[in-house]
Design a protein around this motif. Structure first.
Motif, short mmCIF file in Angstrom:
data_model
loop_
_atom_site.label_atom_id
_atom_site.label_comp_id
_atom_site.label_asym_id
_atom_site.label_seq_id
_atom_site.Cartn_x
_atom_site.Cartn_y
_atom_site.Cartn_z
N VAL A 194 0.95 -1.19 -0.02
CA VAL A 194 0.05 -0.02 -0.01
C VAL A 194 0.90 1.29 0.09
O VAL A 194 0.70 2.05 -0.67
CB VAL A 194 -0.79 -0.03 0.98
CG1 VAL A 194 -1.55 1.20 1.38
CG2 VAL A 194 -2.03 -1.18 1.10
N GLN A 195 1.88 1.23 0.93
CA GLN A 195 2.90 2.42 0.90
C GLN A 195 3.82 2.56 -0.35
O GLN A 195 3.75 3.55 -1.01
CB GLN A 195 3.65 2.23 2.33
CG GLN A 195 4.43 3.57 2.52
CD GLN A 195 5.75 3.54 2.01
OE1 GLN A 195 6.41 2.66 1.37
NE2 GLN A 195 6.64 4.84 2.31
N TYR A 196 4.11 1.32 -0.75
CA TYR A 196 5.36 1.41 -2.10
C TYR A 196 4.32 1.79 -3.25
O TYR A 196 5.06 2.50 -4.13
CB TYR A 196 5.84 0.02 -2.08
CG TYR A 196 6.91 -0.04 -3.04
CD1 TYR A 196 8.34 0.41 -2.61
CD2 TYR A 196 6.74 -0.57 -4.33
CE1 TYR A 196 9.06 0.37 -3.53
CE2 TYR A 196 7.78 -0.72 -5.04
CZ TYR A 196 9.14 -0.16 -4.63
OH TYR A 196 10.41 -0.29 -5.44
N SER A 197 3.23 1.52 -3.16
CA SER A 197 2.48 1.85 -4.49
C SER A 197 1.75 3.41 -4.31
O SER A 197 1.29 3.96 -5.56
CB SER A 197 1.31 0.98 -4.76
OG SER A 197 0.38 0.75 -3.59
N GLY A 198 1.76 3.91 -3.26
CA GLY A 198 1.29 5.25 -3.12
C GLY A 198 -0.19 5.31 -2.72
O GLY A 198 -0.94 6.33 -2.78
N PHE A 208 4.85 12.57 8.29
CA PHE A 208 5.23 11.55 9.34
C PHE A 208 4.65 10.18 9.04
O PHE A 208 5.41 9.20 9.13
CB PHE A 208 4.80 12.07 10.75
CG PHE A 208 5.16 11.13 11.84
CD1 PHE A 208 6.46 10.89 12.24
CD2 PHE A 208 4.24 10.18 12.24
CE1 PHE A 208 6.76 9.85 13.21
CE2 PHE A 208 4.54 9.20 13.43
CZ PHE A 208 5.83 9.22 13.88
N ILE A 209 3.34 10.04 8.97
CA ILE A 209 2.85 8.82 8.57
C ILE A 209 3.28 8.32 7.52
O ILE A 209 3.55 6.95 7.32
CB ILE A 209 1.09 8.84 8.65
CG1 ILE A 209 0.74 9.38 9.86
CG2 ILE A 209 0.52 7.50 8.35
CD1 ILE A 209 -0.80 9.50 10.16
N HIS A 210 3.56 8.88 6.26
CA HIS A 210 3.92 8.46 5.19
C HIS A 210 5.27 7.79 5.41
O HIS A 210 5.53 6.76 4.95
CB HIS A 210 4.19 9.70 4.18
CG HIS A 210 5.06 9.30 2.94
ND1 HIS A 210 4.39 8.58 1.89
CD2 HIS A 210 6.15 9.82 2.65
CE1 HIS A 210 5.45 8.45 1.04
NE2 HIS A 210 6.43 9.12 1.46
N TYR A 211 6.20 8.44 6.11
CA TYR A 211 7.57 7.74 6.32
C TYR A 211 7.60 6.56 7.11
O TYR A 211 8.20 5.98 7.05
CB TYR A 211 8.57 8.74 6.34
CG TYR A 211 8.77 9.79 5.31
CD1 TYR A 211 9.49 9.29 4.28
CD2 TYR A 211 8.48 11.11 5.09
CE1 TYR A 211 9.97 9.94 3.09
CE2 TYR A 211 8.96 11.85 4.05
CZ TYR A 211 9.60 11.26 3.15
OH TYR A 211 9.92 12.12 1.97
N ALA A 212 6.81 6.82 8.07
CA ALA A 212 6.65 5.72 9.09
C ALA A 212 6.10 4.47 8.75
O ALA A 212 6.49 3.47 9.17
CB ALA A 212 5.67 6.20 10.32
N LEU A 213 5.33 4.54 7.53
CA LEU A 213 4.74 3.30 7.12
C LEU A 213 5.76 2.49 6.48
O LEU A 213 5.61 1.27 6.09
CB LEU A 213 3.71 3.67 5.89
CG LEU A 213 2.40 4.22 6.32
CD1 LEU A 213 1.49 4.63 5.29
CD2 LEU A 213 1.77 3.01 7.16
N VAL A 260 10.42 4.21 12.21
CA VAL A 260 9.17 4.98 12.44
C VAL A 260 9.55 6.09 13.25
O VAL A 260 9.08 7.46 12.60
CB VAL A 260 8.08 4.37 13.44
CG1 VAL A 260 7.10 5.25 13.84
CG2 VAL A 260 7.31 3.06 12.60
N ILE A 261 10.31 5.96 13.96
CA ILE A 261 11.13 7.34 14.68
C ILE A 261 11.74 8.16 13.89
O ILE A 261 11.81 9.29 13.85
CB ILE A 261 12.07 6.82 15.99
CG1 ILE A 261 11.31 6.01 17.07
CG2 ILE A 261 12.80 8.01 16.52
CD1 ILE A 261 11.86 5.50 18.09
#
Length: 371
Positions: A194-198, A208-213, A260-261
């Motif tokens: 989900v994150q890799y495909s956008g 923050f959530i985008h990179y935390a994923l 995540v941090i």
């Protein structure tokens, strides 16, 4: 459609260059392919190329960046009177605020008859060792290609959710940790895709959530290691290897927290991911040779995992050419792996039932002998 052509590249290591600095070539210019692999170097990467309309009528071209993870993907060009048109895109811009609301950066540019237009792109991201391409398409082709990709991803998401829910139901019924680890692995990999495909960008506007994923990547490896350990019963069958696998699972779990941090720690996953994948594959071979129960399923499933891992790693490191197989092979390979692992869980139920029947038979034989 044009997806492989030469572009001019300017690397702004200080991240301070403006469009005026680029057009006056205050930075060193080099030539590269429109498919570009980001090195492990934080910088702004400027690209420039010229669009040509060789027809006698006005046309609309769509400039597409074929990956969603660029934080900045900003387009610059001058109109007919010399005014700059600037359009911001990338993760920094919510989809609802983009000129073309898509998970991938899309830019619409009109060209008059026989017009040539110089275009500049400023890109940056906190990710590294990944690749993307600048492509030029007609509006209809761009829409068609995106619809095909979305359909493929939806198929993957649907199958993954079905397998996850089915095995979650079995876990809640049997309370067997193996099914729990399978669900964790399946769920973590689902979120990674989900994150890799956008697709998360449709609901997530937080940087923050985008990179935390990205933390789901090391979590996937952690849960995969635990699943394999439980499937092979390494504590009983391979005790020395069991300790190493538990250590590996712990390392990647801690790496997920670090990512995540601070997303910059993601490079640890990039460094360790391939060696650990090969380590798990070697364990599956060893277990198969030692005739550990269900190792045949593991070996077959891990084979697809390794193939997909090598394909996407080779693509991001610019070792293999881009193709549908090299870009999406890891998703197909992991989907097959998940399906094979699901078959292994079914086989395990039959194996446990067989052992139960054999034990019951031994008890009956003992009772008859005593009588």
């Amino acid at each position: 459609s044009l997806d492989h052509f030469k572009v001019e590249l300017f690397i702004d290591k200080k991240k301070t260059a403006t469009i005026e600095d680029i057009i006056t070539e205050k930075l060193d210019k080099q030539f590269t392919s429109s498919r570009f692999s980001l090195p492990y170097q934080q910088a702004n990467y400027w690209f420039s190329f010229t669009l040509h309309n060789q027809t006698d009528k006005k046309i609309r071209s769509i400039v597409v960046i074929d990956e969603p993870y660029l934080y900045h993907a900003d387009l610059y060009y001058q109109d007919s009177v010399g005014n700059w048109h600037i359009e911001d895109n990338g993760v920094a811009v919510p989809i609802s605020e983009r000129a073309i609301p898509s998970r991938l950066p899309h830019f619409s540019i009109y060209l008059e008859a026989n017009e040539a237009k110089k275009v500049y792109l400023r890109t940056s991201t906190r990710h590294s060792l990944v690749s993307f391409a600048i492509t030029i398409k007609s509006a209809s082709i761009a829409t068609q290609h995106e619809q095909m990709k979305v359909a493929g991803y939806c198929l993957f998401f649907g199958i993954s959710i079905a397998m996850l829910l089915y095995n979650l139901f079995i876990f809640l019924t049997l309370r067997d940790h193996l099914y729990f680890y399978y669900c964790l692995y399946c769920g973590a990999f689902f979120m990674f895709v989900v994150q890799y495909s956008g697709f998360h960008l449709f609901v997530v506007n937080s940087n923050f959530i985008h990179y935390a994923l990205a933390g789901f990547v090391p979590l996937t490896l952690s849960f995969l290691t635990l699943f394999i350990s439980q499937l092979l019963q390494t504590k009983k069958n391979l005790p020395k290897i069991d300790l190493i696998m538990r250590f590996v699972a712990l390392i990647f779990f801690l790496e997920a927290i670090l990512t995540v941090i601070n997303p910059d720690y993601y490079f640890i996953t990039l460094i360790l991911g391939m060696p650990v994948g090969l380590f798990l594959f070697a364990i599956s071979i060893y277990a198969f040779v030692q005739k550990v129960p269900l190792a045949n399923y593991l070996l077959f499933g891990m084979s697809w995992h390794i193939i997909g891992l090598f394909l996407v790693a080779g693509l991001n490191l610019d070792l293999v050419q881009y193709s549908f197989l090299t870009r999406y092979g890891f998703i197909l390979g992991s989907l097959i792996e998940l399906f094979v692992f699901a078959l292994a869980l079914v086989a395990r139920v039959k194996l446990l039932q067989k052992e139960k029947n054999a034990f019951r038979g031994e008890l009956i034989a003992i009772e008859k002998k005593e009588k």
